[in-house]
Design a protein around this motif. Structure first.
Motif, short mmCIF file in Angstrom:
data_model
loop_
_atom_site.label_atom_id
_atom_site.label_comp_id
_atom_site.label_asym_id
_atom_site.label_seq_id
_atom_site.Cartn_x
_atom_site.Cartn_y
_atom_site.Cartn_z
N GLN A 1 0.85 -1.19 0.00
CA GLN A 1 0.00 0.00 0.00
C GLN A 1 0.89 1.23 0.00
OE1 GLN A 1 -3.66 -0.13 0.43
NE2 GLN A 1 -3.52 2.03 -0.20
N GLY A 2 0.62 2.16 -0.93
CA GLY A 2 1.41 3.38 -0.95
C GLY A 2 1.13 4.27 0.25
N PRO A 3 2.09 5.09 0.66
CA PRO A 3 3.41 5.24 0.02
C PRO A 3 4.40 4.18 0.51
CG PRO A 3 3.18 6.83 1.79
CD PRO A 3 1.86 6.11 1.71
N ALA A 4 5.11 3.59 -0.43
CA ALA A 4 6.10 2.55 -0.12
C ALA A 4 7.00 2.37 -1.34
CB ALA A 4 5.41 1.22 0.22
N PHE A 5 8.10 1.65 -1.15
CA PHE A 5 8.91 1.29 -2.32
C PHE A 5 9.35 -0.16 -2.20
CE2 PHE A 5 11.84 3.53 0.59
CZ PHE A 5 12.84 2.60 0.76
N VAL B 1 10.32 -4.80 0.71
CA VAL B 1 9.27 -3.79 0.67
C VAL B 1 9.49 -2.87 1.86
CG1 VAL B 1 6.79 -3.33 0.77
CG2 VAL B 1 7.64 -5.38 -0.42
N THR B 2 9.51 -1.57 1.63
CA THR B 2 9.73 -0.61 2.71
C THR B 2 8.62 0.43 2.71
OG1 THR B 2 12.14 -0.88 2.48
CG2 THR B 2 11.35 1.05 3.69
N PRO B 3 7.79 0.45 3.73
CA PRO B 3 6.79 1.53 3.86
C PRO B 3 7.51 2.86 4.09
CG PRO B 3 6.30 -0.32 5.33
CD PRO B 3 7.70 -0.52 4.82
N ILE B 4 6.97 3.93 3.54
CA ILE B 4 7.54 5.26 3.74
C ILE B 4 6.84 5.91 4.92
CG2 ILE B 4 7.88 7.53 2.71
CD1 ILE B 4 7.72 5.97 -0.05
N VAL B 5 7.60 6.16 5.98
CA VAL B 5 7.04 6.69 7.23
C VAL B 5 7.62 8.09 7.47
CG1 VAL B 5 6.78 6.34 9.70
CG2 VAL B 5 6.86 4.35 8.15
N THR B 6 6.74 9.05 7.64
CA THR B 6 7.16 10.43 7.89
C THR B 6 8.05 10.51 9.12
OG1 THR B 6 5.10 11.26 6.91
CG2 THR B 6 6.35 12.79 8.29
N GLY B 7 9.19 11.20 8.97
CA GLY B 7 10.10 11.39 10.09
C GLY B 7 11.11 10.29 10.27
N GLU B 8 10.97 9.17 9.55
CA GLU B 8 11.93 8.07 9.65
C GLU B 8 12.90 8.09 8.46
OE1 GLU B 8 10.17 4.30 10.41
OE2 GLU B 8 9.19 4.95 12.26
N TYR B 9 13.93 7.25 8.52
CA TYR B 9 14.97 7.25 7.49
C TYR B 9 14.40 6.90 6.11
CZ TYR B 9 19.64 6.80 5.50
OH TYR B 9 20.76 6.98 4.75
N SER B 10 13.33 6.10 6.10
CA SER B 10 12.72 5.72 4.83
C SER B 10 12.24 6.95 4.05
CB SER B 10 11.53 4.78 5.06
OG SER B 10 10.54 5.39 5.88
N GLU B 11 11.87 8.01 4.77
CA GLU B 11 11.43 9.23 4.09
C GLU B 11 12.59 9.91 3.38
OE1 GLU B 11 8.58 13.07 5.04
OE2 GLU B 11 10.03 12.44 6.58
N GLU B 12 13.80 9.86 3.99
CA GLU B 12 14.98 10.44 3.35
C GLU B 12 15.32 9.70 2.07
OE1 GLU B 12 16.61 13.25 4.31
OE2 GLU B 12 14.89 13.38 5.67
N VAL B 13 15.24 8.37 2.11
CA VAL B 13 15.50 7.57 0.91
C VAL B 13 14.47 7.89 -0.17
CG1 VAL B 13 15.84 5.25 0.02
CG2 VAL B 13 16.41 5.74 2.40
N PHE B 14 13.23 8.01 0.25
CA PHE B 14 12.13 8.33 -0.67
C PHE B 14 12.36 9.68 -1.35
CE2 PHE B 14 7.81 10.37 -0.90
CZ PHE B 14 7.39 9.70 -2.05
N LYS B 15 12.84 10.67 -0.60
CA LYS B 15 13.11 11.98 -1.18
C LYS B 15 14.18 11.90 -2.27
CE LYS B 15 11.84 14.76 2.87
NZ LYS B 15 12.35 15.63 3.97
N THR B 16 15.21 11.07 -2.03
CA THR B 16 16.26 10.91 -3.04
C THR B 16 15.69 10.26 -4.30
OG1 THR B 16 17.95 10.71 -1.32
CG2 THR B 16 18.53 9.90 -3.51
N MET B 17 14.79 9.29 -4.12
CA MET B 17 14.14 8.68 -5.28
C MET B 17 13.37 9.73 -6.08
SD MET B 17 12.71 5.14 -3.60
CE MET B 17 13.85 3.95 -2.86
N LEU B 18 12.66 10.61 -5.39
CA LEU B 18 11.90 11.66 -6.07
C LEU B 18 12.84 12.62 -6.81
CD1 LEU B 18 9.08 12.56 -3.50
CD2 LEU B 18 8.99 10.98 -5.45
N TYR B 19 14.00 12.93 -6.20
CA TYR B 19 14.97 13.78 -6.88
C TYR B 19 15.48 13.10 -8.17
CZ TYR B 19 15.28 16.61 -2.60
OH TYR B 19 15.00 17.40 -1.52
N CYS B 20 15.73 11.79 -8.09
CA CYS B 20 16.17 11.03 -9.27
C CYS B 20 15.13 11.11 -10.38
CB CYS B 20 16.40 9.56 -8.91
SG CYS B 20 17.94 9.20 -8.06
#
Length: 295
Positions: free
Chosen positions: A72-76, A124-143
């Motif tokens: 379930q989104g948001p996740a990667f 599978v990694t859920p994207i959780v606000t305030g956790e490290y997964s959010e930082e990884v997610f931001k880099t994906m969006l920049y890519c």
């Protein structure tokens, strides 16, 4: 294409070609391929790329080894090469597929060998606000943003962002991941060392027997390792590496075909050009013109 009753594609699902930018990255909307296939993407694998499926919104079922995993989104989702995976989309999806060339990634991180483990994790990694997964997610969006833009220095920025992303994936806390598969066996150790020796040799002339001797195994055992891990022969793996190097050389500078072929250890530039054409589908000159046009 099928191999041993498994389905492989060199491109995205249903395609045997992919146009990596600078031989490194390709980005495509996630969900389009599913809609073209009645929301059912059958299990398949790729032996030339590491994939990240970014689910922004919606729900899909990830299919692996008769398992059905709800995402379930948001996740990667990260999928290593040679790993079977499929999808059954449950809702309309909003997301992206980031495909990264395994050869170029291995070349990029050769000085940080432990980081390569990041592209061997099926998770599978859920994207959780305030956790490290959010930082990884931001880099994906920049890519994704950089890939789809035409900014000055785009290629250099993509290289930087991909390197950053791989390091961040390696640093992800295990507690935030649902690990589906972590490949870690003796064959993989030998395979990693073999690919490292290829990068270090700097010459296409080195024989399979010489590589096997360096690894203190027989050439037959090396063939079994390569076929088991990469579904390719040792010679194909060597060829793939040097053709990737050739593409990088043609992308970065004004070296002649002869200069590049000699640097890579090919004695005959004409033979090199024929091999390049057969494998890449373009002559070196055609490839160079295509890259210049895109840039």
């Amino acid at each position: 294409m099928a191999a041993n009753n498994r389905i492989f594609f060199n491109g995205l699902y249903g395609s045997d070609c992919i146009e990596f930018v600078k031989g490194l990255i390709y980005v495509y909307p996630f969900g389009i391929i599913g809609r073209k296939n009645n929301n059912n993407v059958k299990p398949h694998a790729h032996n030339n790329q590491f994939q990240i499926f970014v689910v922004l919104e919606g729900e899909t079922h990830l299919l692996y080894n008769k398992e059905v995993i709800s995402v379930q989104g948001p996740a990667f989702i990260t999928v290593p090469k040679n790993t079977d995976h499929g999808f059954e989309h449950r809702t309309n999806l909003n997301g992206w597929i980031i495909s990264l060339s395994d050869n170029v990634i291995e070349h990029m991180v050769k000085r940080e060998a432990e980081v390569i483990e990041a592209i061997e994790l099926f998770q599978v990694t859920p994207i959780v606000t305030g956790e490290y997964s959010e930082e990884v997610f931001k880099t994906m969006l920049y890519c994704i943003e950089e890939f789809n833009a035409t900014h000055t220095g785009r290629l250099l920025m993509l290289e930087h962002l991909v390197g950053r992303l791989i390091v961040q994936l390696k640093r992800l806390p295990q507690s935030s991941q649902h690990r589906i598969l972590f490949v870690n066996n003796s064959f993989l150790i030998y395979y990693r060392r073999f690919t490292q020796l290829i990068r270090e040799s700097c010459s296409y002339k080195k024989t399979i027997e010489e590589y096997a001797a360096d690894l203190k195994i027989t050439s037959g055992h090396l063939s079994r390792i390569c076929n088991s891990v990469a579904f390719k022969s040792p010679r194909e793996i060597i060829m793939d590496f040097y053709l990737t190097q050739a593409q990088l050389s043609f992308s970065d500078g004004e070296k002649s075909i002869a200069d590049v072929s000699y640097e890579l250890g090919f004695d005959d530039p004409s033979y090199f050009a024929r091999v390049f054409k057969r494998k890449i589908g373009l002559t070196p000159n055609e490839f160079r013109k295509k890259i210049r046009t895109k840039d």
